[in-house]
Write a protein that holds these residues in place. Sequence first.
Motif, mmCIF file in Angstrom:
data_model
loop_
_atom_site.group_PDB
_atom_site.id
_atom_site.type_symbol
_atom_site.label_atom_id
_atom_site.label_comp_id
_atom_site.label_asym_id
_atom_site.label_seq_id
_atom_site.Cartn_x
_atom_site.Cartn_y
_atom_site.Cartn_z
ATOM 1 N N PRO A 15 -4.111 29.356 -51.571
ATOM 2 C CA PRO A 15 -3.078 30.078 -52.326
ATOM 3 C C PRO A 15 -3.515 31.488 -52.719
ATOM 4 N N VAL A 16 -4.824 31.693 -52.872
ATOM 5 C CA VAL A 16 -5.332 33.021 -53.220
ATOM 6 C C VAL A 16 -5.020 34.017 -52.106
ATOM 7 N N VAL A 17 -5.143 33.572 -50.852
ATOM 8 C CA VAL A 17 -4.854 34.447 -49.720
ATOM 9 C C VAL A 17 -3.372 34.814 -49.704
ATOM 10 N N ALA A 18 -2.506 33.831 -49.943
ATOM 11 C CA ALA A 18 -1.068 34.103 -49.987
ATOM 12 C C ALA A 18 -0.729 35.078 -51.107
ATOM 13 N N ASP A 19 -1.373 34.917 -52.264
ATOM 14 C CA ASP A 19 -1.132 35.827 -53.387
ATOM 15 C C ASP A 19 -1.631 37.238 -53.078
ATOM 16 N N MET A 20 -2.743 37.312 -52.346
ATOM 17 C CA MET A 20 -3.257 38.635 -51.945
ATOM 18 C C MET A 20 -2.260 39.354 -51.045
ATOM 19 N N ILE B 78 -3.433 39.960 -43.090
ATOM 20 C CA ILE B 78 -3.434 38.708 -43.848
ATOM 21 C C ILE B 78 -2.412 37.736 -43.269
ATOM 22 N N TRP B 79 -1.238 38.262 -42.866
ATOM 23 C CA TRP B 79 -0.189 37.418 -42.296
ATOM 24 C C TRP B 79 -0.660 36.764 -40.995
ATOM 25 N N ILE B 80 -1.325 37.532 -40.131
ATOM 26 C CA ILE B 80 -1.847 36.978 -38.877
ATOM 27 C C ILE B 80 -2.900 35.902 -39.158
ATOM 28 N N TYR B 81 -3.743 36.154 -40.159
ATOM 29 C CA TYR B 81 -4.742 35.143 -40.542
ATOM 30 C C TYR B 81 -4.058 33.853 -41.005
ATOM 31 N N MET B 82 -2.982 34.001 -41.783
ATOM 32 C CA MET B 82 -2.265 32.831 -42.281
ATOM 33 C C MET B 82 -1.620 32.040 -41.144
ATOM 34 N N LEU B 83 -1.191 32.744 -40.085
ATOM 35 C CA LEU B 83 -0.584 32.057 -38.948
ATOM 36 C C LEU B 83 -1.617 31.282 -38.126
ATOM 37 N N THR B 84 -2.867 31.752 -38.134
ATOM 38 C CA THR B 84 -3.905 31.122 -37.312
ATOM 39 C C THR B 84 -4.623 29.985 -38.024
ATOM 40 N N ASP C 133 -6.990 29.171 -66.738
ATOM 41 C CA ASP C 133 -8.083 29.418 -65.814
ATOM 42 C C ASP C 133 -8.300 30.917 -65.633
ATOM 43 N N LEU C 134 -9.586 31.325 -65.487
ATOM 44 C CA LEU C 134 -9.920 32.739 -65.356
ATOM 45 C C LEU C 134 -9.269 33.356 -64.124
ATOM 46 N N CYS C 135 -9.256 32.611 -63.005
ATOM 47 C CA CYS C 135 -8.654 33.122 -61.778
ATOM 48 C C CYS C 135 -7.163 33.385 -61.970
ATOM 49 N N VAL C 136 -6.491 32.450 -62.643
ATOM 50 C CA VAL C 136 -5.059 32.611 -62.909
ATOM 51 C C VAL C 136 -4.817 33.798 -63.827
ATOM 52 N N THR C 137 -5.685 33.981 -64.812
ATOM 53 C CA THR C 137 -5.553 35.113 -65.738
ATOM 54 C C THR C 137 -5.697 36.442 -65.014
ATOM 55 N N ILE C 138 -6.722 36.539 -64.150
ATOM 56 C CA ILE C 138 -6.937 37.777 -63.391
ATOM 57 C C ILE C 138 -5.745 38.055 -62.482
ATOM 58 N N LYS C 139 -5.273 36.992 -61.829
ATOM 59 C CA LYS C 139 -4.127 37.150 -60.932
ATOM 60 C C LYS C 139 -2.882 37.575 -61.711
ATOM 61 N N GLY C 140 -2.659 36.942 -62.859
ATOM 62 C CA GLY C 140 -1.493 37.276 -63.667
ATOM 63 C C GLY C 140 -1.535 38.698 -64.193
#
Length: 314
Positions: free
Chosen positions: A262-267, A250-256, A2-9
């Motif tokens: 998964p993209v947010v966690a990877d960011m 980002i961490w505060i956003y993840m808590l709320t 997948d293109l998203c996975v490639t960019i992330k990798g």
Amino acid sequence: MDLCVTIKGVSFLLQTGMGILGNAVVLLAYAHIIFTEPKLLPVDMILCHLAFAHLMLMLTRGVPQTLTVFGYTDLFNDAGCKVIIFSYRISRALSVCITCMLSVFQAVTVAPAGPRLSKLKSALPSLVLPTFAGLWLLNSAIYFQTFFHAKAPRNGTIPAFTINVGFCHVDFKNSLTYIIKGVLSSGRDFCFVALMVASSVYILLLLHHHSHQMKAIRRSQGGGAETRAAKSVVTLVVLYVLFFGIDNIIWIYMLTETKVSPVVADMRVFFSSCYASLSPYFIISSNKKIKTKILCAVEQDQPASMDTQESHDK
């Protein structure tokens, strides 16, 4: 793929490669300086230790994270996860602690000399190694429980209060343990960040309000070097606080949010490693000692390459 996975990798691969290369170059330069000079200045000792912590961080989080993105998930068994997670958390903690230590030591160095401060200035070189030992002991005590909670990923549903980093799981069993861990870790981070910001603000105020005194210091031996070092330290602190802020937003956003992409966690993982990846290049560009050693190594390598080429031509 997948293109998203490639960019992330590719993003993680570039970040990890840059981080390992940059921090390794800083450490090699300081290793050469140690063998050619009688002793290192306190700031140089701190920068060397910071590069070591960042290299350890890139090896224990950047490399496994990159491999996980490309599908290599079964990297460690339980024992391996305990060691790798503990090492990552220690190196991440040392990053904030040593950056804070750097700003505090530099603030003391450039502060106007007084009766008490003069004694502290002269004692700085002898305080560096004990401070390193204290930071290692502090963070080892905070993260020692990692050996009880880290384990290799299992098939099936991930239990509650479990942090999934892809290549390992950290299972805290209950909410109390999870909260205590979060309070200790976050409390330490914010305390050290507040201290480094206060030290940096003090340095900036000193440079701004005492311009005449700083001119006199520049005319004295080593004054100009101290001023440049102070500005470099402030820039490093700004760089850390920038990525620390993004990481925690980002961490505060993840808590709320109940469901986080998964993209947010990877960011968050990516931005939390940016300081370790980029800081060595700023150190190289702003530190004359390291820059000189690298240029000397390049110049020595070029004649050797030319001699080899000439021998082949003959």
